[in-house]
Design a protein around this motif. Sequence first.
Motif, PDB file in Angstrom:
ATOM      1  N   HIS A  61       0.811  -1.227   0.000  1.00 56.36           N
ATOM      2  CA  HIS A  61       0.000   0.000   0.000  1.00 56.36           C
ATOM      3  C   HIS A  61       0.842   1.273   0.000  1.00 56.36           C
ATOM      4  N   VAL A  85      -0.976   6.877  -3.650  1.00 57.03           N
ATOM      5  CA  VAL A  85      -2.346   6.509  -3.287  1.00 57.03           C
ATOM      6  C   VAL A  85      -2.522   6.629  -1.779  1.00 57.03           C
ATOM      7  N   MET A  86      -3.627   7.225  -1.363  1.00 56.63           N
ATOM      8  CA  MET A  86      -4.060   7.189   0.039  1.00 56.63           C
ATOM      9  C   MET A  86      -4.991   5.987   0.165  1.00 56.63           C
ATOM     10  N   PRO A  87      -4.498   4.845   0.688  1.00 50.45           N
ATOM     11  CA  PRO A  87      -5.159   3.553   0.484  1.00 50.45           C
ATOM     12  C   PRO A  87      -6.313   3.243   1.434  1.00 50.45           C
ATOM     13  N   GLN A  89     -10.565   3.097   2.020  1.00 48.61           N
ATOM     14  CA  GLN A  89     -11.892   3.091   1.417  1.00 48.61           C
ATOM     15  C   GLN A  89     -12.942   3.060   2.520  1.00 48.61           C
ATOM     16  N   HIS A 103     -11.244   8.572   7.878  1.00 52.87           N
ATOM     17  CA  HIS A 103     -10.009   7.779   7.912  1.00 52.87           C
ATOM     18  C   HIS A 103     -10.053   6.672   8.970  1.00 52.87           C
ATOM     19  N   VAL A 125      -7.346   1.597  -9.056  1.00 52.63           N
ATOM     20  CA  VAL A 125      -7.808   2.124  -7.767  1.00 52.63           C
ATOM     21  C   VAL A 125      -8.879   3.192  -7.984  1.00 52.63           C
ATOM     22  N   GLU A 128     -10.625   8.731  -6.118  1.00 50.95           N
ATOM     23  CA  GLU A 128     -10.580   9.558  -4.902  1.00 50.95           C
ATOM     24  C   GLU A 128      -9.388   9.216  -4.008  1.00 50.95           C
ATOM     25  N   THR A 129      -8.731   8.087  -4.259  1.00 52.73           N
ATOM     26  CA  THR A 129      -7.545   7.723  -3.470  1.00 52.73           C
ATOM     27  C   THR A 129      -6.256   8.291  -4.055  1.00 52.73           C
ATOM     28  N   GLU A 146       3.366   7.633   1.754  1.00 55.06           N
ATOM     29  CA  GLU A 146       2.365   7.049   2.662  1.00 55.06           C
ATOM     30  C   GLU A 146       2.891   6.939   4.094  1.00 55.06           C
ATOM     31  N   ARG A 288      -6.367  13.395   4.504  1.00 62.57           N
ATOM     32  CA  ARG A 288      -5.876  13.970   3.248  1.00 62.57           C
ATOM     33  C   ARG A 288      -4.867  15.079   3.502  1.00 62.57           C
TER      34      ARG A 288
END
Length: 339
Positions: A61, A85-87, A89, A103, A125, A128-129, A146, A288
């Motif tokens: 990730h 990527v901000m992993p 969901q 988060h 992906v 939005e990530t 990350e 974010r």
Amino acid sequence: MTKAVYYEGNQRLRSGDAPAMEPLPGEVRIAVSYAGICGTDLHIYHGHMDHRVSFPHIMGHELSGVVDMVGPNCGSIKEGDRVTVMPLQPCDNCPACDAGHRHICHKLKFMGIETPGAFQKYWTVPVETIVPLPDNLSLKHGALIEPLAVACHDVRRGKVAKGDYVVILGGGPIGTLIALVAKASGAEVLVSEINPHRLELLENMGLNVINPLERDVVAYVEEATGGAGCDVVFEVTSSTAGAELMTRLPRTRGRIVVVGIFNKPVPVDLHKFFWRELEMSGARVYEREDFSAAVELAASGKLPLDTIISTVYPLDQLAEGFRQMESGSSVMKILIECQ
């Protein structure tokens, strides 16, 4: 088809084919450049998170890459963009999400754990990530965004300010990044670590270090602060010894941030909280704004990010990367080159 490395349980990894998923509306396909091996990946590899993954599973990730294909309804994202990527969901339909804390959603899916991850050549992906990377940031350093965002979130949770005296218990990758972010915020930093290689590496980065097996950390901090104690402690060891030490270091109304993951309850001296009116916060992942701060800090060139990268392996040697991680003695961060 493309290539990926699959975790099959019982510390078994297999290189094999994977579908090069064409992005659906609201999705982006990334040609993964580099992906970092994280402590969480090591937990998965050792079978501690088998209840959360689906077999065969693609881990990973922490990554950087270049957008390879864009699905409909993806806004300004375009092919050729350099990204990470901000992993996360979130479900967007629970009390945490409703309160604005997506988060730490009650039903959070962490990409690379509950869903396939980045140890593959192409990763599709949700748009939005996606987090854009500036042109002056190398893709190797982009793969550190990350974990650097984790550190930015932790430092923000600790309300670290210029002039604070900050102690980090644990000098692994996250502890080191917390120390660097806190120092960049103007704090005076001390890192407590027992691994000789990491102590040397931290010193070479310009950080103050102490080995708790050789020196009394409490006495050292009291002397350094005129008997007051430190402003903020970050517990990053996930150890009983760390939980015991963290309450002995802060000043009156000092702050403790628990970063390490404690899988079992450990003793904590609550009398210290009463006596000095201490504050303790948990710090889980990031938001974010922490990714934005991490990108800005990494791109500034102020952090010795090259020093943090111990080794780079090709994708088909991911198992060797895990073996080196397990050795622990001379490792900080291992990257996997996925193309």
